[in-house]
Scaffold this active site. Structure first.
Site, PDB file in Angstrom:
ATOM      1  N   CYS A  30       2.617  -5.235  -2.474  1.00  0.00           N
ATOM      2  CA  CYS A  30       2.520  -4.169  -1.460  1.00  0.00           C
ATOM      3  C   CYS A  30       2.262  -4.743  -0.061  1.00  0.00           C
ATOM      4  O   CYS A  30       1.202  -5.322   0.181  1.00  0.00           O
ATOM      5  CB  CYS A  30       1.395  -3.217  -1.883  1.00  0.00           C
ATOM      6  SG  CYS A  30       0.863  -2.050  -0.631  1.00  0.00           S
ATOM      7  N   CYS A  33      -0.775  -3.275   1.757  1.00  0.00           N
ATOM      8  CA  CYS A  33      -2.013  -3.779   1.132  1.00  0.00           C
ATOM      9  C   CYS A  33      -2.396  -5.121   1.740  1.00  0.00           C
ATOM     10  O   CYS A  33      -3.575  -5.386   1.994  1.00  0.00           O
ATOM     11  CB  CYS A  33      -1.832  -3.938  -0.374  1.00  0.00           C
ATOM     12  SG  CYS A  33      -1.500  -2.398  -1.249  1.00  0.00           S
TER      13      CYS A  33
END
Length: 104
Positions: A30, A33
Site C-alpha cells: 500500500c 501506508c
C-alpha cells in the site's frame, strides 16, 4: 516508536491496556501506508504515554476482519482497551494530532 503487533498479542497490548493505543492497520503493498508510516513514527516520538502499533492486514486477516478494516491505511485508536476513534487514509500529522488530542 511504532511496534509491529500480531493477532495473538492484540488483547494483551491493546485491549487490556490502561493507556491510549494507536493501531495502524497497513499492507506492505500500500503506497499511502508507506507515506503514513513516518508520520506515525514522528507522532509516537512526540506523544509519550501513548502506545503506537502497526498490524499487517495480510498477516493478521482475522484481526482486520474483526475490526472491519476494508481500506488501508486505517488507524484505530483505543483508550483503556475500548475502541474510540479511527482515521481512514493517509492524513497529515496535524490532523492526526488533533484526533489524538480529542481522545486524551
Amino acid at each position: 516508536m511504532v511496534n509491529e503487533l500480531y493477532s495473538e498479542e492484540f488483547s494483551e497490548k491493546v485491549l487490556n491496556s490502561d493507556k491510549i493505543a494507536v493501531v495502524d492497520f497497513f499492507a506492505t503493498w500500500c503506497g499511502p501506508c508507506k507515506m503514513l508510516s513516518p508520520v506515525l513514527e514522528k507522532l509516537s516520538e512526540e506523544n509519550s504515554g501513548i502506545e503506537f502499533f502497526k498490524v499487517d492486514i495480510d498477516q493478521n486477516e482475522e484481526l482486520a476482519n474483526e475490526y472491519s478494516v476494508s481500506s488501508v491505511p486505517n488507524v484505530l485508536i483505543f483508550k483503556n482497551g475500548e475502541f474510540v476513534e479511527n482515521s481512514i487514509g493517509c492524513k497529515p500529522k496535524d490532523e492526526l494530532q488533533k484526533l489524538l488530542d480529542s481522545v486524551k
